[in-house]
Design an enzyme around this catalytic site. Sequence first.
Site, mmCIF file in Angstrom:
data_model
loop_
_atom_site.group_PDB
_atom_site.id
_atom_site.type_symbol
_atom_site.label_atom_id
_atom_site.label_comp_id
_atom_site.label_asym_id
_atom_site.label_seq_id
_atom_site.Cartn_x
_atom_site.Cartn_y
_atom_site.Cartn_z
ATOM 1 N N ASP A 35 1.675 10.113 0.192
ATOM 2 C CA ASP A 35 1.772 9.445 1.482
ATOM 3 C C ASP A 35 0.419 9.573 2.206
ATOM 4 O O ASP A 35 -0.212 10.626 2.193
ATOM 5 C CB ASP A 35 2.885 10.071 2.332
ATOM 6 C CG ASP A 35 3.271 9.183 3.504
ATOM 7 O OD1 ASP A 35 4.397 8.645 3.482
ATOM 8 O OD2 ASP A 35 2.450 9.026 4.433
ATOM 9 N N ILE A 36 0.001 8.496 2.842
ATOM 10 C CA ILE A 36 -1.308 8.490 3.505
ATOM 11 C C ILE A 36 -1.326 9.394 4.743
ATOM 12 O O ILE A 36 -2.384 9.857 5.167
ATOM 13 C CB ILE A 36 -1.696 7.029 3.871
ATOM 14 C CG1 ILE A 36 -3.191 6.873 4.016
ATOM 15 C CG2 ILE A 36 -0.958 6.545 5.101
ATOM 16 C CD1 ILE A 36 -3.659 5.430 4.114
ATOM 17 N N ASN A 97 14.535 5.762 4.255
ATOM 18 C CA ASN A 97 14.904 5.046 5.473
ATOM 19 C C ASN A 97 15.302 3.621 5.110
ATOM 20 O O ASN A 97 14.615 2.965 4.326
ATOM 21 C CB ASN A 97 13.730 5.042 6.452
ATOM 22 C CG ASN A 97 13.413 6.441 6.961
ATOM 23 O OD1 ASN A 97 14.312 7.193 7.303
ATOM 24 N ND2 ASN A 97 12.141 6.797 6.983
ATOM 25 N N GLU A 105 9.412 1.898 8.213
ATOM 26 C CA GLU A 105 8.140 1.259 8.575
ATOM 27 C C GLU A 105 7.716 0.225 7.522
ATOM 28 O O GLU A 105 7.247 -0.861 7.861
ATOM 29 C CB GLU A 105 7.075 2.352 8.707
ATOM 30 C CG GLU A 105 5.666 1.880 8.959
ATOM 31 C CD GLU A 105 4.633 2.998 8.778
ATOM 32 O OE1 GLU A 105 4.964 4.188 8.985
ATOM 33 O OE2 GLU A 105 3.496 2.675 8.417
ATOM 34 N N VAL A 106 7.855 0.595 6.267
ATOM 35 C CA VAL A 106 7.404 -0.290 5.185
ATOM 36 C C VAL A 106 8.635 -0.893 4.502
ATOM 37 O O VAL A 106 9.448 -0.160 3.929
ATOM 38 C CB VAL A 106 6.548 0.484 4.161
ATOM 39 C CG1 VAL A 106 6.105 -0.446 3.038
ATOM 40 C CG2 VAL A 106 5.343 1.129 4.845
ATOM 41 N N HIS A 110 11.576 2.869 -0.783
ATOM 42 C CA HIS A 110 10.827 4.039 -1.244
ATOM 43 C C HIS A 110 11.583 5.305 -0.905
ATOM 44 O O HIS A 110 12.348 5.341 0.060
ATOM 45 C CB HIS A 110 9.421 4.095 -0.625
ATOM 46 C CG HIS A 110 9.410 3.976 0.866
ATOM 47 N ND1 HIS A 110 9.539 2.776 1.518
ATOM 48 C CD2 HIS A 110 9.311 4.917 1.837
ATOM 49 C CE1 HIS A 110 9.513 2.973 2.822
ATOM 50 N NE2 HIS A 110 9.376 4.281 3.048
ATOM 51 N N HIS A 112 10.843 9.296 0.006
ATOM 52 C CA HIS A 112 9.880 10.343 0.341
ATOM 53 C C HIS A 112 10.324 11.625 -0.358
ATOM 54 O O HIS A 112 11.510 11.982 -0.301
ATOM 55 C CB HIS A 112 9.884 10.646 1.841
ATOM 56 C CG HIS A 112 9.524 9.498 2.737
ATOM 57 N ND1 HIS A 112 8.316 9.420 3.392
ATOM 58 C CD2 HIS A 112 10.213 8.394 3.098
ATOM 59 C CE1 HIS A 112 8.288 8.324 4.135
ATOM 60 N NE2 HIS A 112 9.427 7.678 3.977
HETATM 61 P P1 5GP Z 1 9.048 4.697 6.179
HETATM 62 O O1 5GP Z 1 9.042 4.965 7.650
HETATM 63 O O2 5GP Z 1 8.996 3.233 5.889
HETATM 64 O O3 5GP Z 1 10.178 5.405 5.464
HETATM 65 O O4 5GP Z 1 7.744 5.385 5.603
HETATM 66 C C1 5GP Z 1 6.591 4.694 5.234
HETATM 67 C C2 5GP Z 1 5.556 5.698 4.817
HETATM 68 O O5 5GP Z 1 4.486 5.014 4.211
HETATM 69 C C3 5GP Z 1 4.968 6.509 5.976
HETATM 70 O O6 5GP Z 1 5.195 7.902 5.773
HETATM 71 C C4 5GP Z 1 3.472 6.168 5.948
HETATM 72 O O7 5GP Z 1 2.638 7.262 6.214
HETATM 73 C C5 5GP Z 1 3.287 5.651 4.517
HETATM 74 N N1 5GP Z 1 2.221 4.653 4.380
HETATM 75 C C6 5GP Z 1 1.993 3.577 5.199
HETATM 76 N N2 5GP Z 1 0.943 2.875 4.745
HETATM 77 C C7 5GP Z 1 0.500 3.507 3.625
HETATM 78 C C8 5GP Z 1 -0.577 3.245 2.719
HETATM 79 O O8 5GP Z 1 -1.331 2.282 2.843
HETATM 80 N N3 5GP Z 1 -0.726 4.104 1.680
HETATM 81 C C9 5GP Z 1 0.095 5.191 1.504
HETATM 82 N N4 5GP Z 1 -0.150 5.976 0.455
HETATM 83 N N5 5GP Z 1 1.110 5.469 2.346
HETATM 84 C C10 5GP Z 1 1.309 4.632 3.398
#
Ligand code: 5GP
Length: 125
Positions: A35-36, A97, A105-106, A110, A112
Amino acid sequence: MPYEYDDQNIFAKILRGEIPSTPLFESEHAIAFEDIRPQRKSHLLVIPKGPYRCYDHFVQAASASEQLDFFAAVAKVAAQAGIAESAGGNGYRLITNSGPDSLQEVPHFHVHILGGEPVGPLTAS
Ligand code: 5GP
């Protein structure tokens, strides 16, 4: 309501190689990378290669072999990272999520994997 998938999301771009990432693991139907913005010492993401928006979409639309491969990949990534108890680690938490209430967010399914240190309470409050 059927799910729609927006192929302009960041993980779709990573899968197409449009955004650089360093895969830690790859199987037939899944890849994993860090994760970034890591929330814990070890914070890994596992994503399917197919176009699924969230867990609900994945379970409804992915084939049995994609699902089996994906969930096996999650365990393999945790073992490879040394955080699975079977690999001598101290365990980990899986989070996924799905949709607005979860603050996803994405919009590409996925999981985590969080560990490497105590992860804390299940939710913030
Ligand atoms: P969500 O809230 O969708 O479950 O989590 C999305 C995750 O993707 C977040 O923890 C965020 O830090 C990670 N993320 C967002 N953009 C990027 C990216 O460009 N590269 C990587 N490796 N992780 C990302």
